[in-house]
Design an enzyme around this catalytic site. Structure first.
Site, short mmCIF file in Angstrom:
data_model
loop_
_atom_site.label_atom_id
_atom_site.label_comp_id
_atom_site.label_asym_id
_atom_site.label_seq_id
_atom_site.Cartn_x
_atom_site.Cartn_y
_atom_site.Cartn_z
CB THR A 144 -0.95 0.01 1.22
OG1 THR A 144 -1.50 1.31 1.37
CG2 THR A 144 -0.25 -0.35 2.51
CB SER A 179 -3.61 2.59 10.28
OG SER A 179 -3.37 1.60 9.30
CE1 TYR A 181 -3.99 -3.35 5.17
CE2 TYR A 181 -4.08 -0.95 4.94
CZ TYR A 181 -3.97 -2.21 4.38
OH TYR A 181 -3.83 -2.33 3.02
CG HIS A 182 -1.70 1.92 6.14
ND1 HIS A 182 -2.83 2.47 6.70
CD2 HIS A 182 -1.91 1.95 4.80
CE1 HIS A 182 -3.68 2.83 5.74
NE2 HIS A 182 -3.14 2.52 4.58
CE LYS A 185 -1.74 -4.49 2.85
NZ LYS A 185 -1.99 -5.39 1.74
CD GLN A 208 -4.43 -1.42 -5.38
OE1 GLN A 208 -4.61 -1.75 -6.53
NE2 GLN A 208 -4.94 -2.10 -4.38
CB VAL A 211 -9.04 0.43 -5.55
CG1 VAL A 211 -9.61 -0.02 -6.88
CG2 VAL A 211 -7.61 -0.06 -5.40
CB THR A 253 -18.01 11.42 5.93
OG1 THR A 253 -17.61 10.36 5.04
CG2 THR A 253 -19.42 11.14 6.42
#
Ligand code: USQ
Length: 382
Positions: A144, A179, A181-182, A185, A208, A211, A253
């Site tokens: 990412t 984060s 999550y990142h 990666k 990436q 998307v 938002t």
């Protein structure tokens, strides 16, 4: 080629299976249905009611005459992943089988731990299965752009040359994500790089950006082949969310000042990028990194585009700037290099008003399924 798609039930996974199958490759897809189950638990299910993998593979076979082998399985279970590798013996493995949501990873300790365990053990297992079954197999890993964060210097394509005290060397570009999550990666990239250096495996790591979109050539052939599509705060990406919000008459938002800039790409271009990477593989002993995006936008620019097209179509779109639940820079330098995939032959689909109009039209067909409660739950980073 024999192509194994891990995470085959997902937004990107299923269209990828179709894309390779349509082009004459032998495809096997695996998924543990994590996202379907998590979305059901968190009351944020896909806008599009996607049949399970077995049913979708049957529909595809009826339409195209082409077979996709599908399996239900969890890649963190090494035994079952290894048998799959032995049985199918892939030439390339496309790895999407990760917990893909930044907000999900920030909900609580359990979800953070799950994200770490799922993403890192999954990647480790693939590396081991490749080594054991076919060290020549090309790993195409979805990384990412968020690995890089938003540094105050240009973002290079994966690598940077550093001169220090009169000497030079090449390193992975510095990574500092926003984060957990990142962060997993980044850890994946580090792990892949370690095994590339140590065992000489071949890897393409695709950095990436978010998307958007709902259609590919193959998914357009029958509505039952459409990908799962999330618009909620947890699993939806920003532009997909904005379109569904606009259709539902819910204010867009925008988090904070909305000057956060990211690199975006159309779902159709993800397919091209993964395919181009597979047919022109990395060398053995190479960690090849591409920045996978086609255009840069701020969140405000996306909101303006959606409002302009939505208003013209009669939706009366409103925009709300809400307190940013995330910890991220809202104003920052962002200059990214992304020529590698263009050099491989990527032919981008840019975000035109026409593309947005088509996106509105498809989304509108499903507007009765929109759950407004899912738009914003307020998952805070701290
Ligand atoms: N944002 C808003 N309003 C929203 C949702 C998001 O202003 O309603 C902002 C976010 O604060 C952020 C930007 O839009 O600044 C992008 O957010 P996103 O939710 O579209 O994307 P992100 O959480 O970064 O993650 C998504 C995918 C992830 C992928 C990543 C690529 O879920 O799997 O890795 O995009 S990237 O962002 O380049 O790291």
């Amino acid at each position: 080629m024999r192509v194994l798609v891990l995470g085959a039930d997902g937004y990107l996974g299923w269209p990828t299976c179709l894309y390779f199958s349509q082009r004459g490759h032998e495809v096997a897809g695996v998924d543990n249905y994590f996202r379907r189950n998590a979305a059901a638990d968190l009351d944020c299910e896909s806008l599009i009611p996607a049949p399970d993998l077995f049913r979708r593979a049957k529909i595809w076979e009826d339409i195209s005459g082409k077979k996709i082998k599908v399996h239900t399985g969890d890649i963190t279970d090494y035994g079952s992943l290894l048998s799959l590798f032995r049985e199918f013996n892939p030439d390339a493995v496309v790895h999407y089988a990760e917990q893909p949501s930044a907000p999900y990873s920030m909900i609580n300790r359990d979800k953070a731990a799950f994200t770490l365990q799922n993403n890192l053990i999954g990647t480790l297992n693939i590396i081991y299965a490749v080594k054991e079954v076919n060290p020549d197999c090309h790993i195409i890993k979805l990384g990412t752009m968020g690995e890089y964060g938003t540094p105050d210097i240009d973002i290079e394509e994966g690598w940077i040359e550093i001169e220090h005290k009169g000497r030079r060397d090449k390193f992975l570009f510095p990574r500092q994500s926003g984060s957990l999550y990142h962060t997993t990666k980044i850890q994946d990239t580090d792990m892949l790089w370690f095994y590339v250096r140590t065992w000489g495996i071949r890897v393409t790591d695709l950095m990436q950006g978010p998307v958007y979109g709902l259609s590919t050539e193959e998914t357009d052939t029958d509505h039952r082949l459409m990908p799962s599509f999330h618009y909620d705060e947890i699993f939806g990406t920003v532009l997909n969310r904005f379109i569904v919000q606009a259709v539902a008459g819910y204010p867009l938002t925008v988090y904070g000042k909305g000057s956060q800039t990211r690199g975006f790409l159309n779902l159709k271009d993800t397919m091209q990028c993964v395919y181009l990477s597979a047919v022109q593989p990395a060398e053995q002993g190479q960690l090849r990194v591409f920045n996978q995006l086609t255009e840069l936008f701020t969140v405000n620019q996306l909101a303006d585009k959606v409002k302009k097209v939505g208003d013209r179509l009669g939706y009366n779109v409103t925009v709300e700037r809400i307190e940013n639940p995330r910890v991220e820079k809202e104003e920052h330098y962002y200059n990214v290099h992304y020529t590698g995939l263009l050099e491989l032959g990527l032919n981008p689909h840019y975000l035109t008003d026409e593309i947005l109009e088509t996106f509105f039209t498809i989304t509108d067909k499903y507007k009765d399924r929109i759950n407004k409660e899912a738009f914003f739950k307020g998952i805070k980073w701290k």
